[in-house]
Motif scaffolding. Structure first.
Motif, PDB file in Angstrom:
ATOM      1  N   HIS A  24      16.773  70.355  66.251  1.00 10.42           N
ATOM      2  CA  HIS A  24      16.148  69.703  65.107  1.00 10.42           C
ATOM      3  C   HIS A  24      14.634  69.859  65.137  1.00 10.42           C
ATOM      4  O   HIS A  24      14.034  70.122  66.192  1.00 10.42           O
ATOM      5  CB  HIS A  24      16.489  68.209  65.101  1.00 10.42           C
ATOM      6  CG  HIS A  24      15.841  67.473  66.251  1.00 10.42           C
ATOM      7  ND1 HIS A  24      16.447  67.334  67.501  1.00 10.42           N
ATOM      8  CD2 HIS A  24      14.627  66.846  66.361  1.00 10.42           C
ATOM      9  CE1 HIS A  24      15.649  66.654  68.304  1.00 10.42           C
ATOM     10  NE2 HIS A  24      14.534  66.337  67.638  1.00 10.42           N
ATOM     11  N   VAL A  25      14.036  69.675  63.983  1.00  6.28           N
ATOM     12  CA  VAL A  25      12.583  69.570  63.831  1.00  6.28           C
ATOM     13  C   VAL A  25      12.329  68.397  62.899  1.00  6.28           C
ATOM     14  O   VAL A  25      12.921  68.323  61.811  1.00  6.28           O
ATOM     15  CB  VAL A  25      11.969  70.851  63.239  1.00  6.28           C
ATOM     16  CG1 VAL A  25      10.464  70.666  63.034  1.00  6.28           C
ATOM     17  CG2 VAL A  25      12.250  72.056  64.120  1.00  6.28           C
ATOM     18  N   VAL A  26      11.461  67.492  63.324  1.00  7.01           N
ATOM     19  CA  VAL A  26      11.096  66.343  62.494  1.00  7.01           C
ATOM     20  C   VAL A  26       9.624  66.455  62.126  1.00  7.01           C
ATOM     21  O   VAL A  26       8.763  66.620  62.998  1.00  7.01           O
ATOM     22  CB  VAL A  26      11.352  65.002  63.220  1.00  7.01           C
ATOM     23  CG1 VAL A  26      10.920  63.828  62.346  1.00  7.01           C
ATOM     24  CG2 VAL A  26      12.825  64.874  63.590  1.00  7.01           C
ATOM     25  N   VAL A  27       9.350  66.368  60.834  1.00  8.37           N
ATOM     26  CA  VAL A  27       7.993  66.427  60.304  1.00  8.37           C
ATOM     27  C   VAL A  27       7.625  65.054  59.764  1.00  8.37           C
ATOM     28  O   VAL A  27       8.391  64.467  58.973  1.00  8.37           O
ATOM     29  CB  VAL A  27       7.886  67.479  59.176  1.00  8.37           C
ATOM     30  CG1 VAL A  27       6.505  67.439  58.531  1.00  8.37           C
ATOM     31  CG2 VAL A  27       8.190  68.870  59.713  1.00  8.37           C
ATOM     32  N   GLU A  28       6.494  64.545  60.189  1.00  8.32           N
ATOM     33  CA  GLU A  28       5.965  63.295  59.645  1.00  8.32           C
ATOM     34  C   GLU A  28       4.565  63.552  59.114  1.00  8.32           C
ATOM     35  O   GLU A  28       3.663  63.916  59.885  1.00  8.32           O
ATOM     36  CB  GLU A  28       5.951  62.204  60.707  1.00  8.32           C
ATOM     37  CG  GLU A  28       7.338  61.768  61.153  1.00  8.32           C
ATOM     38  CD  GLU A  28       7.314  60.644  62.174  1.00  8.32           C
ATOM     39  OE1 GLU A  28       6.206  60.280  62.637  1.00  8.32           O
ATOM     40  OE2 GLU A  28       8.407  60.134  62.503  1.00  8.32           O
ATOM     41  N   ALA A  33       6.638  65.758  64.507  1.00  8.69           N
ATOM     42  CA  ALA A  33       6.857  64.541  65.293  1.00  8.69           C
ATOM     43  C   ALA A  33       7.836  64.757  66.426  1.00  8.69           C
ATOM     44  O   ALA A  33       7.732  64.135  67.484  1.00  8.69           O
ATOM     45  CB  ALA A  33       7.353  63.420  64.384  1.00  8.69           C
ATOM     46  N   SER A  34       8.815  65.660  66.220  1.00  9.41           N
ATOM     47  CA  SER A  34       9.824  65.893  67.250  1.00  9.41           C
ATOM     48  C   SER A  34      10.415  67.277  67.059  1.00  9.41           C
ATOM     49  O   SER A  34      10.726  67.685  65.932  1.00  9.41           O
ATOM     50  CB  SER A  34      10.935  64.831  67.150  1.00  9.41           C
ATOM     51  OG  SER A  34      11.952  65.072  68.098  1.00  9.41           O
ATOM     52  N   VAL A  35      10.570  67.993  68.176  1.00 11.51           N
ATOM     53  CA  VAL A  35      11.196  69.309  68.178  1.00 11.51           C
ATOM     54  C   VAL A  35      12.079  69.363  69.417  1.00 11.51           C
ATOM     55  O   VAL A  35      11.576  69.264  70.540  1.00 11.51           O
ATOM     56  CB  VAL A  35      10.148  70.446  68.230  1.00 11.51           C
ATOM     57  CG1 VAL A  35      10.849  71.801  68.221  1.00 11.51           C
ATOM     58  CG2 VAL A  35       9.154  70.342  67.091  1.00 11.51           C
ATOM     59  N   PRO A  41      16.674  61.872  65.794  1.00 11.49           N
ATOM     60  CA  PRO A  41      16.904  60.438  65.605  1.00 11.49           C
ATOM     61  C   PRO A  41      17.249  60.144  64.142  1.00 11.49           C
ATOM     62  O   PRO A  41      16.906  60.907  63.240  1.00 11.49           O
ATOM     63  CB  PRO A  41      15.558  59.816  66.002  1.00 11.49           C
ATOM     64  CG  PRO A  41      14.890  60.852  66.852  1.00 11.49           C
ATOM     65  CD  PRO A  41      15.350  62.173  66.342  1.00 11.49           C
ATOM     66  N   SER A  42      17.902  59.048  63.903  1.00  9.91           N
ATOM     67  CA  SER A  42      18.290  58.660  62.552  1.00  9.91           C
ATOM     68  C   SER A  42      17.135  57.928  61.865  1.00  9.91           C
ATOM     69  O   SER A  42      16.492  57.062  62.456  1.00  9.91           O
ATOM     70  CB  SER A  42      19.522  57.754  62.600  1.00  9.91           C
ATOM     71  OG  SER A  42      19.890  57.357  61.311  1.00  9.91           O
TER      72      SER A  42
END
Length: 447
Positions: A24-28, A33-35, A41-42
């Motif tokens: 996953h990759v999370v963009v904020e 934010a997270s890779v 995370p949910s």
């Protein structure tokens, strides 16, 4: 703060460990934010992108371009570099703000569609009655939404002084230096998440005086910006420098202050072993433009040798008038194939090529702290490539599918956390209307 979550994709991070995983990759906002592997995370407020069957890479960095040339494609198609320049200089002498704005929007939209998130453009033609052409391309970059490093170019050595360009397109040295510093004052943003940073960029040894080269380097270092010029592109250039300066091109510009980690050269094809070692020791970069170099028959840069010596080697599409495609993703394939054609199958790997398009390009532009890899805290410039199409389905290695296969559709392109391309369509401009406008301006301009 906007949040985007990409789930289930093959992620090529280009981080220090060069990790790859399905995850996953999370963009904020405008940051990552997270890779990581596995599910993210949910979140209750996130937009979730299904990345299954896709490859996520850092956004590509284009280290050399001439956007204004988009409306002069298809001319002098069988010429050498010097023949091509002497044919096109009189045409380019008629560019205006409108010409540059339309050309830049079209070229930048094409770059975005091919995975490019950061563009260094070398603009060096400033007709006296053409208006503010630098502002025109900066406005175009803001419209498309790309991260932009315009290089304020210059030419002060016309034909009457022994240079190549016609006298109608050269400027006075003091005028150039004043205009360049004014552009830095007006536009340059040194912040870590900057969308706009200026570069000082005299055109080439055969169109710029030694005095301007030296004073430009002094100006750039006084203002803390980077330096860029064409160098060692053709054998003709080497002959010109020997005849006029009594030295090879690198020796000539090095004596004027043009080496170091704040300098990068476009092309760098005709460097000797000793020169490659010198460039690597100094950390001087090279913008490798394989399609343009082949189109003009200029040669093949010694990419593997330059990288082994320590030089960062980025990719560039060069001017649209010497690379009608203007596609950055195609440069990865050409860079790999040409390097292997020159140096054998081990000369460059598919992941070396991806590194050149991302990490090396970011290093050349002085942005490696924030760009070039997918790591938590870095800027959210990334590409999601759809590898489920018939030309790509079943290719075992996703990175090889991107580099060696046909250019895949771009499912999503984020620049500074903002979607700029989705489902292979540019969101920030009307591509159909832009094509019609480009045809109109090109026809009027060339008439």
């Amino acid at each position: 703060m906007s949040r985007i979550v990409i789930e289930g994709a093959h992620v090529a991070t280009l981080d220090p460990a060069r990790r790859e995983f399905v995850g996953h990759v999370v963009v904020e906002g405008n940051r990552l934010a997270s890779v990581g592997p596995g599910s993210a995370p949910s979140y209750d407020d996130a937009r979730v992108v299904d990345g299954r069957g896709c490859l996520v890479t850092p956004g590509f960095v284009n280290t050399h371009q001439h956007l204004y040339q988009w409306v002069t494609r298809g001319l002098a198609v069988d010429a050498t570099l010097f023949e091509w320049l002497t044919t096109l200089y009189p045409v380019w002498a008629r560019i205006t703000e409108e010409t540059v704005y339309v050309a830049a929007r079209a070229a930048l939209a094409q770059l975005a569609r091919t995975g490019c998130t950061t563009v260094a453009d070398h603009h060096y033609v400033f007709p006296r009655d053409g208006g503010d052409v630098l502002a025109a391309e900066i406005t175009a970059a803001a419209d498309v939404g790309v991260r932009f490093h315009p290089a304020r170019g210059s030419m002060d050595l016309g034909q009457k002084d022994g240079g190549l360009p016609p006298d109608s397109v050269v400027e006075d040295r003091d005028e150039i230096l004043t205009a360049t510093e004014a552009a830095i004052d007006r536009w340059h943003d040194a912040a870590p998440d900057s969308m706009l940073q200026l570069v000082v960029a005299p055109c080439s040894p055969f169109s710029v005086s030694g005095e301007l080269m030296r004073e430009s380097a002094e100006l750039a270092r006084r203002r803390g910006v980077r330096l860029h010029t064409h160098l060692a592109e053709t054998a003709d250039e080497t002959d010109y420098c020997r005849e006029h300066f009594g030295s090879r091109p690198l020796e000539y510009v090095a004596g004027l202050g043009w080496t170091g980690p704040d300098v990068w050269f476009a092309h760098g094809i005709h460097f000797s072993d000793v020169e490659i070692t010198r460039l690597g020791t100094a950390g001087t970069g090279v913008a490798h433009c394989p399609s343009s170099n082949a189109r003009l028959g200029a040669g093949i840069a010694r990419v593997a040798d330059l990288r082994a010596a320590g030089s960062p080697v980025g990719l560039g599409v060069d001017g649209a008038a010497s690379n009608e495609a203007g596609s950055l993703v195609e440069e990865l394939r050409h860079a790999l194939l040409f390097a292997r054609g020159r140096g054998g199958p081990q000369a460059l790997t598919v992941r070396d090529t991806l590194e050149m398009a991302t990490l090396d390009g970011a290093r050349i532009l002085g942005r490696s702290d924030d760009l070039g890899s997918l790591e938590s805290g870095k800027l959210a410039d990334l590409a999601v490539w759809n590898l489920t199409t018939p030309p790509h389905a079943g290719i075992a290695d996703p990175v090889a599918a991107l580099v060696l296969g046909t250019p895949p559709p771009l499912e999503l392109l984020l620049i500074n956390g903002r979607p700029v391309v989705e489902h292979d369509t540019v969101l920030t401009v009307d591509e159909r209307a832009l094509a019609a406008e480009t045809r109109r301006v090109a026809a009027h301009f060339l008439s």
